[in-house]
Design a protein around this motif. Structure first.
Motif, PDB file in Angstrom:
ATOM      1  N   VAL A 160       1.166  -1.238  -0.327  1.00  0.00           N
ATOM      2  CA  VAL A 160      -0.198   0.162  -0.043  1.00  0.00           C
ATOM      3  C   VAL A 160       0.360   0.957   0.126  1.00  0.00           C
ATOM      4  N   LEU A 161       1.038   1.872  -1.233  1.00  0.00           N
ATOM      5  CA  LEU A 161       1.571   3.418  -1.012  1.00  0.00           C
ATOM      6  C   LEU A 161       0.864   4.672   0.126  1.00  0.00           C
ATOM      7  N   ALA A 162       1.187   5.127   0.825  1.00  0.00           N
ATOM      8  CA  ALA A 162       0.902   5.909   1.633  1.00  0.00           C
ATOM      9  C   ALA A 162       1.735   7.513   0.782  1.00  0.00           C
ATOM     10  N   THR A 163       0.401   7.696  -0.487  1.00  0.00           N
ATOM     11  CA  THR A 163       0.969   8.780  -0.836  1.00  0.00           C
ATOM     12  C   THR A 163      -0.002   9.804  -0.252  1.00  0.00           C
ATOM     13  N   GLY A 164       0.511  10.933  -0.522  1.00  0.00           N
ATOM     14  CA  GLY A 164       0.243  12.303   0.124  1.00  0.00           C
ATOM     15  C   GLY A 164      -0.605  12.942  -0.765  1.00  0.00           C
ATOM     16  N   MET A 165      -1.330  14.150  -0.018  1.00  0.00           N
ATOM     17  CA  MET A 165      -2.615  15.037  -0.647  1.00  0.00           C
ATOM     18  C   MET A 165      -1.846  16.827  -1.542  1.00  0.00           C
ATOM     19  N   GLN A 166      -1.714  16.508  -2.440  1.00  0.00           N
ATOM     20  CA  GLN A 166      -1.425  17.760  -3.620  1.00  0.00           C
ATOM     21  C   GLN A 166      -2.904  18.871  -3.820  1.00  0.00           C
ATOM     22  N   PRO A 167      -2.157  19.814  -3.558  1.00  0.00           N
ATOM     23  CA  PRO A 167      -3.378  20.695  -3.622  1.00  0.00           C
ATOM     24  C   PRO A 167      -3.668  20.951  -4.793  1.00  0.00           C
ATOM     25  N   SER A 168      -4.823  20.837  -5.393  1.00  0.00           N
ATOM     26  CA  SER A 168      -5.564  20.558  -6.992  1.00  0.00           C
ATOM     27  C   SER A 168      -5.183  21.879  -7.751  1.00  0.00           C
ATOM     28  N   PHE A 169      -5.325  22.713  -6.959  1.00  0.00           N
ATOM     29  CA  PHE A 169      -4.185  23.710  -8.127  1.00  0.00           C
ATOM     30  C   PHE A 169      -2.885  23.740  -8.810  1.00  0.00           C
ATOM     31  N   ALA A 170      -2.432  22.713  -8.082  1.00  0.00           N
ATOM     32  CA  ALA A 170      -1.152  22.084  -8.938  1.00  0.00           C
ATOM     33  C   ALA A 170      -1.218  21.111 -10.134  1.00  0.00           C
ATOM     34  N   ASN A 171      -1.973  20.747 -10.169  1.00  0.00           N
ATOM     35  CA  ASN A 171      -2.805  20.095 -10.955  1.00  0.00           C
ATOM     36  C   ASN A 171      -3.165  21.306 -12.728  1.00  0.00           C
ATOM     37  N   GLY A 172      -4.324  21.590 -11.859  1.00  0.00           N
ATOM     38  CA  GLY A 172      -5.345  22.238 -13.237  1.00  0.00           C
ATOM     39  C   GLY A 172      -4.800  24.276 -13.194  1.00  0.00           C
ATOM     40  N   GLY A 173      -3.467  24.506 -12.192  1.00  0.00           N
ATOM     41  CA  GLY A 173      -3.296  25.402 -12.434  1.00  0.00           C
ATOM     42  C   GLY A 173      -4.929  26.493 -11.581  1.00  0.00           C
ATOM     43  N   ALA A 174      -4.165  27.332 -11.158  1.00  0.00           N
ATOM     44  CA  ALA A 174      -5.405  28.956 -10.179  1.00  0.00           C
ATOM     45  C   ALA A 174      -5.629  29.846 -11.063  1.00  0.00           C
ATOM     46  N   PRO A 175      -6.995  30.012 -10.859  1.00  0.00           N
ATOM     47  CA  PRO A 175      -7.512  31.301 -12.040  1.00  0.00           C
ATOM     48  C   PRO A 175      -6.462  32.757 -11.444  1.00  0.00           C
TER      49      PRO A 175
END
Ligand SMILES: Cc1cc2nc3c(=O)[nH]c(=O)nc-3n(C[C@H](O)[C@H](O)[C@H](O)COP(=O)(O)OP(=O)(O)OC[C@H]3O[C@@H](n4cnc5c(N)ncnc54)[C@H](O)[C@@H]3O)c2cc1C
Length: 419
Positions: free
Chosen positions: A353-368
């Protein structure tokens, strides 16, 4: 279609996970008008996907349902799902925000009867369960979904499927010609509660997530353990139905690593202890291995850690996993160096089981435009500007911490809107 609404005293909350729900309610219950939007077809965010949540180990319904009820009963809150911000202009106290609403292909006549699902011949990967099972292309996102309205994945629908779901709906709720809608909101301040995405395990080359079904992520375990999940609550090796007799948890999978997530996600060690509990309930004899750099269970969580660390069939190895190799028999070998003894370990297990972390959602989609983010994608609050971050959009944290930060964000937003 463009529709304009709101006043300078209103507050926009972007993201309707536990943080956005909290900010919206705190602001509305002292009298502010609030717009609450979410890009998903439902509110509740990632908490809705958990099986149980620590520290009380209660199901997500116990925290979310009460908030949904408060929102339903509060005329000050207007909600929009499948909605994202496309532009922000103006100044603190007087913002004009353009929001695009994607077509749901099911209108407000929906009585959630399920006839469209029953009639639909087409299946898609179930997004709520990370594709571990299929659902129909006309579906209710999950059993606790709020709003309780079906949604159609038009791309997953065949011509025959389109005809079948339209014919099946006796309320005239299926509308496959629905178009994206644009609305303009006038608000005084904006709370960004856009939360997190699981870090993409495929990017961690040495852990070979794609090479074996026996390598799963911590969020996949949450869905498997959930009674409404893809396996009806049973933790098994996906695809083989094998009941694991040995499981390795790989901590900091991609975390505290400048090639992936340079920060600590704060909750992964606690999530692993919680998931050891799930395993013990189902497999009292299973051997559990936890490979870690440090175990971080701050403050009130220390007792939880003490209890789980006394498990006699659990072995804790201080050492970062260097490699996971898939074996022909379906098992995997976890390779690490024990930092205390210097011993090189090769541990064969049925499941990793990979205990992967939480990446802020704007890291992928970009912020307005106009929203400040740091180099990891976390939103940087600027109360002077009327842009306030809440919950995991601001920093990775547990539910208790995110709700505190969301209450604080609501207070800041109220101050700006009443200046
Ligand atoms: C494996 C695992 C287990 C966990 N278990 C626990 C636990 O037991 N106890 C605990 O306290 N914590 C736990 N957590 C942490 C918990 O999930 C977070 O604290 C919680 O999800 C934070 O809520 P949030 O509202 O800030 O973010 P989210 O839950 O991510 O909600 C954000 C919302 O914003 C929406 N959104 C995103 N981008 C946009 C956009 N651009 N426009 C509109 N909407 C958008 C999303 O659709 C989502 O609904 C766990 C985390 C992991 C990884």
């Amino acid at each position: 279609m463009t529709d304009e609404q709101g006043t300078s005293g209103a507050i926009l909350v972007v993201g309707g996970g536990i943080s956005g729900l909290t900010s919206a309610l705190e602001a509305a219950e002292v009298g502010n008008d609030v717009f609450l939007i979410d890009k998903n077809p439902y509110f509740g965010g990632r908490v809705a996907q958990l099986n149980e949540y620590f520290p009380k180990m209660c199901p997500p319904s116990c925290g979310l349902e009460i908030n949904f009820r408060r929102i339903r009963d509060n005329r000050k809150i207007r909600t929009y799902t499948m909605a994202t911000v496309t532009s922000v202009s103006g100044k603190p106290g007087n913002y004009e925000v353009t929001v695009e609403i994607a077509p749901r292909y099911v209108n407000s006549n929906c009585a959630a009867c399920g006839d469209c699902t029953a009639a639909c011949p087409d299946e898609i990967d179930n997004p709520f369960n990370f594709g571990m099972d299929k659902c129909k292309a006309a579906y209710l996102p999950h059993e606790m979904a709020f709003p309780r309205r079906y949604v159609i994945d038009k791309q997953g629908l065949s011509q025959a499927g389109a005809e079948a779901v339209t014919a099946a709906c006796k309320y005239g709720a299926v509308d496959l010609d629905m178009k994206p809608e644009t609305i303009t909101l006038n608000v005084g301040s904006i709370v960004w509660a856009t939360g997190w995405d699981p870090y993409d395990a495929e990017k961690i080359d040495n852990l070979n997530f794609n090479q074996s079904n026996a390598i799963v992520t911590n969020m996949m375990i949450e869905r498997m353990a959930a009674p409404n999940g893809p396996t009806g609550g049973k933790i098994i090796v996906p695809g083989s139905d094998k009941e694991p007799e040995s499981i390795a948890f790989v901590q900091c999978a991609g975390s505290r690593d400048e090639n992936h997530l340079e920060f600590c996600s704060y909750i992964c060690c606690m999530a692993t202890f919680k998931q050891m509990n799930y395993i013990r309930e189902q497999y009292p004899e299973a051997q559990i291995y936890v490979f870690y750099i440090d175990l971080r269970t701050p403050g009130k969580y220390e007792k939880f850690r003490d209890k789980l660390m006394s498990d006699e069939k659990a072995t804790f190895v201080k050492g970062k996993v260097a490699d996971i190799q898939a074996e022909a028999d379906g098992s995997v070998i976890v390779i690490a160096e024990n930092a205390v003894t210097g011993e090189k370990m090769q541990q064969k297990v049925d499941m990793a089981v990979l205990a992967t972390g939480m990446q802020p959602s704007f890291a992928n989609g970009g912020a307005p435009a106009g929203v400040s983010v740091d180099r990891n994608g976390f939103v940087v609050s600027d109360p002077v500007k009327g842009m306030i971050a809440a919950g995991c959009a601001k920093k990775a944290a547990d539910v208790a911490t995110t709700t505190q930060s969301s209450t604080a964000a609501a207070l800041k937003a109220i101050q700006v809107s009443r200046r």
